[in-house]
Design a protein around this motif. Structure first.
Motif, short mmCIF file in Angstrom:
data_model
loop_
_atom_site.label_atom_id
_atom_site.label_comp_id
_atom_site.label_asym_id
_atom_site.label_seq_id
_atom_site.Cartn_x
_atom_site.Cartn_y
_atom_site.Cartn_z
N SER A 23 -5.43 -7.99 2.00
CA SER A 23 -3.77 -8.29 1.90
C SER A 23 -2.47 -7.52 0.44
N ASP A 24 -4.13 -6.90 0.17
CA ASP A 24 -3.33 -6.14 -0.99
C ASP A 24 -2.09 -4.90 -0.39
N LEU A 25 -2.85 -4.76 0.93
CA LEU A 25 -2.18 -3.50 1.30
C LEU A 25 -1.28 -3.63 1.95
N VAL A 26 -0.86 -5.14 2.59
CA VAL A 26 -0.10 -5.74 3.34
C VAL A 26 1.36 -5.88 2.57
N ALA A 27 0.73 -6.42 1.22
CA ALA A 27 2.00 -6.54 -0.04
C ALA A 27 2.40 -5.35 0.19
N LYS A 28 1.67 -3.88 0.43
CA LYS A 28 2.74 -3.02 -0.28
C LYS A 28 3.87 -2.86 1.27
N THR A 29 3.75 -2.72 1.93
CA THR A 29 4.63 -2.65 2.79
C THR A 29 5.94 -2.93 2.59
N ASN A 30 7.02 -3.67 1.83
CA ASN A 30 8.09 -3.66 1.57
C ASN A 30 8.47 -2.36 0.41
N GLU A 31 6.99 -1.89 -0.04
CA GLU A 31 7.67 -1.02 -0.94
C GLU A 31 7.61 0.73 0.12
N ILE A 32 6.97 0.39 1.09
CA ILE A 32 6.60 2.13 1.73
C ILE A 32 7.39 2.09 3.25
N VAL A 33 8.13 0.62 3.44
CA VAL A 33 8.75 1.00 4.80
C VAL A 33 10.05 1.54 4.50
N PRO A 34 10.69 2.54 5.34
CA PRO A 34 12.14 2.85 4.78
C PRO A 34 12.79 2.14 5.41
N LYS A 35 14.33 1.81 4.18
CA LYS A 35 14.95 1.09 4.26
C LYS A 35 15.89 0.76 5.97
N GLN A 36 16.11 1.89 6.17
CA GLN A 36 17.09 2.39 7.85
C GLN A 36 16.13 1.97 8.78
N GLY A 37 16.58 1.15 9.55
CA GLY A 37 15.96 0.64 11.38
C GLY A 37 15.41 -0.08 10.92
N GLU A 38 14.56 -0.82 11.74
CA GLU A 38 13.81 -1.89 12.31
C GLU A 38 12.25 -0.94 12.75
N TRP A 39 11.59 -1.76 12.16
CA TRP A 39 10.12 -0.70 12.14
C TRP A 39 9.17 -1.61 12.41
N THR A 40 8.23 -1.82 13.02
CA THR A 40 6.87 -2.20 14.02
C THR A 40 5.43 -1.43 12.73
N VAL A 41 5.03 -1.89 12.08
CA VAL A 41 4.14 -1.76 11.06
C VAL A 41 2.70 -2.28 11.77
#
Length: 489
Positions: free
Chosen positions: A417-435
């Protein structure tokens, strides 16, 4: 010990030998990684007509005389050259190689080529000239081999190098992968082999010192904590290949080994001015012992770069042994071993386990065992989050985020759950991403953790510019089996 691994490298040597024309291979890599063993093993098992000559750290005249006699004796086995014999210069000596190739194909291996370059850098230009005008028309497989990475790159591989563009192929020989350890150390369990790998890395010459009838702790005591043991002098010998005065470099390495990651932190820990620390870091990067890593999601010029020691033994030595030489000299082994044991789980988890998991991720992607194909694997961090394993496919806007735990106990739901919570911090701001998410745990996963993984897979998480696709949970046994399958053949 049986010769294991290096299948691709041996295959390349076979392919170059079987060419109808001259072939030129540049082989380089860190000291003791197995370059000489690779060449001599190929000569022994292939039974091809070959000459192996190794340069020594002596004067250029001594080296020329030694090489001249080796070439003369190979061409005239019935009447060996007198001890004082030498060709007039390197051009003449190298031209004599053509005599060896008149009746049959010959493999000429020149090992420790960087000793020649250190004594006389013009040797590279001489070899280039002789290759262009004589040797490339001969029935020859020529291999030059060296341990000084920076020198080999400057004089043989860089665009300005005399030998640039002449080589048929090149090999930067890497340490053996973790997947080979099962064959080398069949009596040890996977977590014990990971511990061995975290200290001795994938260096075959180090592995040969390990007594498999002893525990890992006993091997640490007998192989590393004895003040007159050869491994105590190894860091100094490795550094002396690159620098004559290693003291400040030792300070930089000790700083990094104690978690100083930026130039400022390294400067503060070592007491060096930042400008001086930068110079020493540059040399250590050129040597291959240190690398500057940036978040996988950012460009190489990112200002968030962090420095890491890439060589496991140097990392272990400067973390646990370097500052305790006085104790070891007095024979105080018990306290040093206790200090190592108290921090060893954290040390393996922070370094080796994460590195193995990153390698697994890349290999699993190639093998098709992941839901996406990734281009690059590393880690990523911001001011507020750190993710151990990050794989990225920029073209497809796909991201893998992974967490690594080295506890022998099963990891729980909160890790995921902590890993999932970090996603917004790590995903680049440009583009639509699949994680997608990966959980690596030495001790496996609890049932609540498995339930959470199923929940996220069946009900994907979404945010402004990303959506999740799956969660995959992996334990040490799975990693061990897969790495054997992918790298152990």
């Amino acid at each position: 010990m049986a010769f294991l691994g290096r299948h691709d490298d041996l295959t390349l040597l076979d392919q170059l030998w079987n060419k109808k024309e001259a072939a030129f291979l540049i082989l380089y890599g860190r000291r003791r990684v197995g370059k000489t063993s690779l060449l001599t093993h190929w000569l022994k098992t292939s039974k091809n007509n070959g000459l192996y000559w190794v340069a020594e750290p002596s004067s250029i005249h001594d080296q020329l005389r030694s090489f001249s006699q080796a070439i003369y004796n190979a061409a005239n086995p019935e009447s060996p050259a007198p001890p004082e014999f030498s060709f007039a210069n390197w051009a003449q000596a190298l031209q004599q190689v053509a005599i060896l190739c008149k009746e049959q194909r010959v493999a000429l291996f020149i090992d420790e080529f960087t000793y020649l370059l250190a004594a006389d850098p013009s040797v590279a230009g001489t070899l280039q000239n002789v290759w262009d005008h004589y040797l490339k028309q001969d029935n020859l497989l020529l291999v030059i081999c060296g341990s000084h990475l920076g020198m080999m790159q400057r004089h043989t591989l860089s665009y300005q190098a005399p030998l640039y563009g002449r080589a048929t192929a090149q090999i930067r020989l890497q340490p053996l992968p973790f997947g080979i350890t099962k064959k080398y150390f069949p009596t040890y369990q996977a977590h014990e082999r990971a511990a061995i790998y975290s200290i001795w890395g994938g260096i075959p010459a180090y592995w040969e010192r390990i007594d498999q009838s002893q525990s890992v702790s006993d091997n640490i005591r007998t192989q590393l904590l004895n003040s007159n043991n050869l491994m105590q002098s190894e860091p100094r010998l490795l550094l002396q290949d690159f620098v004559s005065e290693p003291h400040n470099y030792v300070g930089v390495l000790r700083a990094i080994a104690n978690n100083a990651r930026t130039q400022k932190e390294i400067s503060n820990f070592s007491g060096l001015q930042q400008g001086h620390a930068s110079k020493y870091l540059g040399v250590l990067q050129e040597s291959g012992f240190v690398e500057r890593r940036v978040p996988v999601t950012q460009q190489e010029r990112s200002r968030q770069g962090r420095y890491h020691i890439t060589d496991p033994y140097l990392r272990f030595y400067y973390r646990f042994l370097s500052a305790r030489q006085a104790q070891l000299a007095m024979g105080v082994q018990t306290q040093v071993l206790a200090e190592i044991q108290s921090h060893f789980l954290e040390f393996i988890g922070t370094h080796t386990w994460e590195e193995i998991c990153r390698e697994w991720t890349l290999r699993a992607s190639v093998a098709g065992d992941l839901s996406m194909m990734i281009d690059h694997v590393g880690s990523a961090w911001t001011k507020h989050a750190q993710v151990d394993v990050v794989g990225i496919n920029r073209a497809e806007k796909q991201l893998i985020l992974g967490e690594c735990k080295w506890s022998p106990k099963a990891s729980g739901r909160k890790v995921l759950s902590d890993l999932v919570a970090k996603t917004n911090e790590i995903v680049p701001k440009q583009g639509e991403w699949t994680v997608s998410y990966l959980g690596f745990a030495r001790g496996g996963w609890t049932e609540p953790a498995k339930d959470f993984a199923d929940e996220v897979t069946q009900n994907p998480k979404t945010a402004a510019n990303w959506k999740s696709s799956s969660v995959q949970l992996i334990d040490l046994d799975r990693v061990d089996i897969d790495m054997q399958k992918w790298t152990g053949s």
